[in-house]
Design an enzyme around this catalytic site. Structure first.
Site, short mmCIF file in Angstrom:
data_model
loop_
_atom_site.label_atom_id
_atom_site.label_comp_id
_atom_site.label_asym_id
_atom_site.label_seq_id
_atom_site.Cartn_x
_atom_site.Cartn_y
_atom_site.Cartn_z
N SER A 142 0.86 -1.11 0.01
CA SER A 142 -0.58 -0.12 0.16
C SER A 142 1.20 1.58 0.26
O SER A 142 1.59 1.38 -1.48
CB SER A 142 -1.01 -0.20 1.35
OG SER A 142 -1.92 0.69 1.26
N HIS B 286 -7.25 -6.01 -0.24
CA HIS B 286 -6.28 -5.71 0.61
C HIS B 286 -5.66 -5.73 1.55
O HIS B 286 -6.27 -5.33 2.90
CB HIS B 286 -6.90 -3.78 0.70
CG HIS B 286 -4.96 -2.64 0.80
ND1 HIS B 286 -4.76 -2.67 -0.48
CD2 HIS B 286 -4.78 -1.81 1.52
CE1 HIS B 286 -4.29 -1.89 -0.65
NE2 HIS B 286 -3.75 -1.50 0.91
N GLU C 30 -8.52 -2.23 -2.37
CA GLU C 30 -7.69 -3.17 -3.79
C GLU C 30 -8.39 -3.01 -4.85
O GLU C 30 -7.35 -2.55 -5.83
CB GLU C 30 -7.65 -4.62 -3.68
CG GLU C 30 -6.68 -5.01 -4.34
CD GLU C 30 -5.55 -4.84 -3.60
OE1 GLU C 30 -4.15 -5.49 -4.37
OE2 GLU C 30 -4.70 -4.06 -2.14
#
Length: 344
Positions: free
Chosen positions: A179, A323, A291
């Site tokens: 991330s 994610h 995501e």
């Protein structure tokens, strides 16, 4: 043809950002979707290094199994980086795999919201700064008291201390992150190619100038202890935004021949998404939206590199994956042989 595809990805990125902002999870946009209790790994050691602006910073060091190698990889955390341990130690078992490949692992601690950048100013609103230095020593209530200088710390202070005190190589290192940390890994490798010959991004935001991204990042940082994004790279029109956008500086990543591993999931739930309660379902929905944004950003970066004729990148786009940490751990396992072949 490539231009129309790029525009399509950018439109989907903007739509994903809008969806994430409007979802019930709202202000959690662009954070790290999953959390867990601290999982301290006794094989690691605390390694403290002073930063001129941030004070003492802790990193966790995991030594290569052979005990002699000087090869190094840095593992960068996400937006919600904690002040006690790095998320890679808390949530995953990557240290065991990397050290078995005879690679020393460095996990910096702290730096929530930082994008591991040198900020323009301390985070503040109306002249009020937060209560933390942003180091590995305390908690942040609203922003941070001292200006973040993470890029300087990682590429000078920590780099030099690892070399002089532990004998680690200061050149041809690897760096990867999830991330926020994925975006930062590419930025560090781009501007410090002598230090980093390899960079990995898992679900990173690799086109931060795309429509809606700046607004989403502003909301995310406000939601995470009230950080002011204008203190990071300045207002939206500041050149610092372009400096930190992998889509923009892609040509120099190609020119440096930096070895890259780039991945993002589809956003569809997979084996690590097993909601068993309303809270779990809430978190899974959040992880899907996050995501989707990362995938749109990553695909845009892929098109950009393809248009340049770059052949120094491995891409991995699993059919499922949200994610969350389980998928990022799997990417490290996949990446390790390639990382080992291109550092040191």
């Amino acid at each position: 043809m490539q231009v129309s595809k790029k525009r399509g990805y950018l439109r989907r990125a903007a739509a994903a950002v809008t969806m994430a902002v409007l979802m019930p999870v709202g202000v959690a946009v662009m954070g790290d979707a999953s959390t867990a209790s601290a999982a301290f790994n006794p094989s690691g050691q605390d390694f403290w290094v002073d930063s001129a602006s941030m004070g003492p910073i802790k990193s966790r060091i995991f030594r290569a199994n052979d005990g002699n190698t000087n090869r190094v990889v840095y593992a960068l955390d996400g937006l919600r980086a904690r002040d006690d341990l790095n998320g890679w130690e808390i949530e995953t078992d990557i240290a065991r795999t990397l050290t078995a490949a005879n690679i020393n692992v460095v996990m910096p601690v702290g730096g929530q919201n930082s994008f591991y950048s040198d900020w323009a100013a301390p985070s503040s609103f109306f002249g009020a700064s937060g209560s933390s230095s942003g180091s590995g020593t305390g908690s942040a209530d609203v922003g941070q008291r001292n200006r973040y200088t993470w890029e300087t710390f990682l590429t000078q202070d920590l780099r030099n201390a690892l070399s002089s005190r532990l004998g680690f190589s200061p050149t041809r290192n690897g760096v990867f992150g999830l991330s926020m940390g994925g975006s930062a890994a590419l930025t560090l490798a781009n501007y410090h190619p002598d230090q980093f010959s390899y960079a990995g991004s898992f679900s990173g935001y690799l086109n931060v100038s795309a429509p809606g991204m700046k607004e989403a990042m502003r909301l995310a940082m406000l939601s995470q202890n009230g950080f002011n994004i204008d203190a990071m790279w300045g207002p939206p029109w500041s050149p610092a935004w372009l400096r930190n956008d992998p889509f923009v500086y892609a040509p120099s990543l190609k020119a440096h021949n930096t070895r890259l591993w780039i991945s993002a999931g589809s956003g569809l739930p997979g084996p690590f998404d097993r909601p068993a309660s309303p809270v779990d379902l809430f978190n899974t929905g959040n992880a899907m939206g996050l995501e989707a944004i990362a995938l749109a950003n990553t695909r845009a970066f892929q098109l950009r590199m393809s248009s340049l004729g770059a052949n120094n990148v491995t891409y991995d786009f699993p059919n499922v994956g949200t994610h969350s940490w389980g998928y990022w751990q799997d990417e490290v396992f996949k990446m390790t042989p390639d990382l080992s072949a291109h550092i040191g």
